[in-house]
Design a protein around this motif. Structure first.
Motif, PDB file in Angstrom:
ATOM      1  N   TYR A 183     -20.201  -8.253  42.022  1.00 14.23           N
ATOM      2  CA  TYR A 183     -19.432  -8.404  43.245  1.00 14.23           C
ATOM      3  C   TYR A 183     -18.501  -9.595  43.118  1.00 14.23           C
ATOM      4  N   SER A 184     -17.238  -9.374  43.395  1.00 15.09           N
ATOM      5  CA  SER A 184     -16.267 -10.443  43.590  1.00 15.09           C
ATOM      6  C   SER A 184     -15.303  -9.965  44.656  1.00 15.09           C
ATOM      7  N   GLU A 185     -14.756 -10.890  45.418  1.00 21.08           N
ATOM      8  CA  GLU A 185     -13.810 -10.509  46.462  1.00 21.08           C
ATOM      9  C   GLU A 185     -12.614  -9.792  45.863  1.00 21.08           C
ATOM     10  N   GLN A 186     -12.110 -10.296  44.754  1.00 20.67           N
ATOM     11  CA  GLN A 186     -10.924  -9.711  44.123  1.00 20.67           C
ATOM     12  C   GLN A 186     -11.181  -8.262  43.713  1.00 20.67           C
ATOM     13  N   GLU A 187     -12.304  -7.992  43.067  1.00 25.75           N
ATOM     14  CA  GLU A 187     -12.603  -6.632  42.623  1.00 25.75           C
ATOM     15  C   GLU A 187     -12.868  -5.712  43.820  1.00 25.75           C
ATOM     16  N   PHE A 188     -13.559  -6.223  44.825  1.00 24.59           N
ATOM     17  CA  PHE A 188     -13.811  -5.412  46.015  1.00 24.59           C
ATOM     18  C   PHE A 188     -12.495  -5.054  46.705  1.00 24.59           C
ATOM     19  N   ASN A 189     -11.550  -5.991  46.709  1.00 23.61           N
ATOM     20  CA  ASN A 189     -10.244  -5.717  47.308  1.00 23.61           C
ATOM     21  C   ASN A 189      -9.502  -4.621  46.541  1.00 23.61           C
ATOM     22  N   LYS A 190      -9.681  -4.558  45.223  1.00 21.93           N
ATOM     23  CA  LYS A 190      -9.095  -3.464  44.428  1.00 21.93           C
ATOM     24  C   LYS A 190      -9.701  -2.122  44.849  1.00 21.93           C
ATOM     25  N   LEU A 191     -11.009  -2.117  45.048  1.00 24.31           N
ATOM     26  CA  LEU A 191     -11.693  -0.905  45.494  1.00 24.31           C
ATOM     27  C   LEU A 191     -11.145  -0.469  46.853  1.00 24.31           C
ATOM     28  N   LEU A 192     -10.975  -1.419  47.777  1.00 24.63           N
ATOM     29  CA  LEU A 192     -10.432  -1.107  49.101  1.00 24.63           C
ATOM     30  C   LEU A 192      -9.025  -0.528  49.004  1.00 24.63           C
ATOM     31  N   ALA A 193      -8.191  -1.112  48.140  1.00 23.60           N
ATOM     32  CA  ALA A 193      -6.812  -0.632  47.983  1.00 23.60           C
ATOM     33  C   ALA A 193      -6.796   0.796  47.444  1.00 23.60           C
ATOM     34  N   LEU A 194      -7.675   1.096  46.501  1.00 25.94           N
ATOM     35  CA  LEU A 194      -7.746   2.449  45.950  1.00 25.94           C
ATOM     36  C   LEU A 194      -8.174   3.441  47.032  1.00 25.94           C
ATOM     37  N   LEU A 195      -9.203   3.112  47.785  1.00 24.49           N
ATOM     38  CA  LEU A 195      -9.650   3.998  48.857  1.00 24.49           C
ATOM     39  C   LEU A 195      -8.544   4.201  49.895  1.00 24.49           C
ATOM     40  N   ASP A 196      -7.872   3.127  50.258  1.00 22.10           N
ATOM     41  CA  ASP A 196      -6.807   3.232  51.240  1.00 22.10           C
ATOM     42  C   ASP A 196      -5.695   4.151  50.737  1.00 22.10           C
ATOM     43  N   ALA A 197      -5.324   4.003  49.474  1.00 25.34           N
ATOM     44  CA  ALA A 197      -4.262   4.847  48.904  1.00 25.34           C
ATOM     45  C   ALA A 197      -4.683   6.315  48.868  1.00 25.34           C
ATOM     46  N   ARG A 198      -5.935   6.581  48.568  1.00 27.66           N
ATOM     47  CA  ARG A 198      -6.423   7.959  48.453  1.00 27.66           C
ATOM     48  C   ARG A 198      -6.744   8.605  49.785  1.00 27.66           C
ATOM     49  N   LEU A 199      -7.076   7.790  50.799  1.00 25.60           N
ATOM     50  CA  LEU A 199      -7.551   8.354  52.068  1.00 25.60           C
ATOM     51  C   LEU A 199      -6.593   8.142  53.242  1.00 25.60           C
ATOM     52  N   ASN A 252     -22.476   3.746  45.589  1.00 21.86           N
ATOM     53  CA  ASN A 252     -22.814   2.332  45.506  1.00 21.86           C
ATOM     54  C   ASN A 252     -24.276   2.245  45.106  1.00 21.86           C
ATOM     55  N   PHE A 253     -24.545   1.478  44.071  1.00 22.58           N
ATOM     56  CA  PHE A 253     -25.913   1.249  43.613  1.00 22.58           C
ATOM     57  C   PHE A 253     -26.255  -0.208  43.882  1.00 22.58           C
ATOM     58  N   PHE A 254     -27.397  -0.425  44.530  1.00 24.15           N
ATOM     59  CA  PHE A 254     -27.810  -1.772  44.919  1.00 24.15           C
ATOM     60  C   PHE A 254     -29.329  -1.850  44.885  1.00 24.15           C
ATOM     61  N   ALA A 255     -29.849  -3.027  45.166  1.00 28.32           N
ATOM     62  CA  ALA A 255     -31.286  -3.209  45.394  1.00 28.32           C
ATOM     63  C   ALA A 255     -31.446  -4.165  46.566  1.00 28.32           C
ATOM     64  N   THR A 256     -32.496  -3.963  47.332  1.00 27.11           N
ATOM     65  CA  THR A 256     -32.704  -4.770  48.537  1.00 27.11           C
ATOM     66  C   THR A 256     -32.915  -6.250  48.215  1.00 27.11           C
ATOM     67  N   TRP A 257     -33.368  -6.558  47.012  1.00 27.47           N
ATOM     68  CA  TRP A 257     -33.663  -7.937  46.629  1.00 27.47           C
ATOM     69  C   TRP A 257     -32.472  -8.642  45.976  1.00 27.47           C
ATOM     70  N   CYS A 258     -31.365  -7.956  45.762  1.00 26.37           N
ATOM     71  CA  CYS A 258     -30.235  -8.439  44.969  1.00 26.37           C
ATOM     72  C   CYS A 258     -29.243  -9.254  45.815  1.00 26.37           C
ATOM     73  N   PRO A 259     -29.101 -10.578  45.586  1.00 27.91           N
ATOM     74  CA  PRO A 259     -28.180 -11.392  46.390  1.00 27.91           C
ATOM     75  C   PRO A 259     -26.717 -10.909  46.371  1.00 27.91           C
ATOM     76  N   PRO A 260     -26.121 -10.562  45.229  1.00 28.09           N
ATOM     77  CA  PRO A 260     -24.733 -10.078  45.286  1.00 28.09           C
ATOM     78  C   PRO A 260     -24.617  -8.757  46.060  1.00 28.09           C
TER      79      PRO A 260
END
Length: 175
Positions: A154-170, A61-69
């Motif tokens: 960041y969007s809820e829909q895309e984050f949910n796709k990420l969660l589904a992939l992790l769940d399937a793999r782990l 995950n790449f982020f910045a402390t000042w970044c609202p999303p």
């Protein structure tokens, strides 16, 4: 400045910040490619190599402390990813503060009560292997180090796709 960030966060939260596709001009890697090889500061006096994480599903995950999303996404990373998979020996999470050093990432981690490691990425040394710009950015690597997912924004829909992939793999195999 604080009012601007709050307003921006509210606007972005209401509309979402859509993930961009692999063919985004700012993205240097593609799903299906091997991850670039890199070293990073795992601790203040300790470096590690991404190669040492082969055999695990790795989320970058790449982020910045000042970044609202980014500030909207990281609490979900804590609650829905780290809290769920931190004890899974087949999972690793690396959260990089793009262009930020220990002096920024450690106080940010403490102030937000995050329990996952937040690592510095001064000079975009790691980020620059994956992209030219745009955060938040998530990349998931499979056990061989191949990119199996990446998103920008960041969007809820895309984050949910990420969660589904992790769940399937782990997901633990059923006895």
């Amino acid at each position: 400045m604080k009012k601007f960030l709050v307003i921006a966060a509210l606007v972005l939260g209401a509309t979402g910040v859509n993930a961009q596709t692999d063919d985004d001009a700012a993205t240097l890697t593609k799903v299906g490619q091997q991850s670039p090889v890199f070293e990073f500061n795992a601790e203040k006096q300790k470096t590690a190599s991404i190669d040492s994480y082969k055999g695990k599903i790795v989320m970058l995950n790449f982020f910045a402390t000042w970044c609202p999303p980014c500030r909207m996404e990281l609490p979900r990373v804590q609650k829905e990813i780290w809290d769920k998979y931190k004890d899974n020996p087949k999972f690793a999470l690396m959260v990089f503060g793009r262009e930020e050093g220990w002096d920024k990432v450690l106080p940010f981690k403490t102030a937000n009560n995050y329990t996952f490691n937040i690592l510095p990425d001064e000079g975009r040394k790691v980020f620059g292997l994956f992209a030219k710009q745009s955060i938040p950015r998530n990349v998931i690597l499979d056990e061989e180090g191949k990119i199996i997912y990446q998103s920008t924004g960041y969007s809820e829909q895309e984050f949910n796709k990420l969660l589904a992939l992790l769940d399937a793999r782990l997901k633990k195999p059923q006895p």
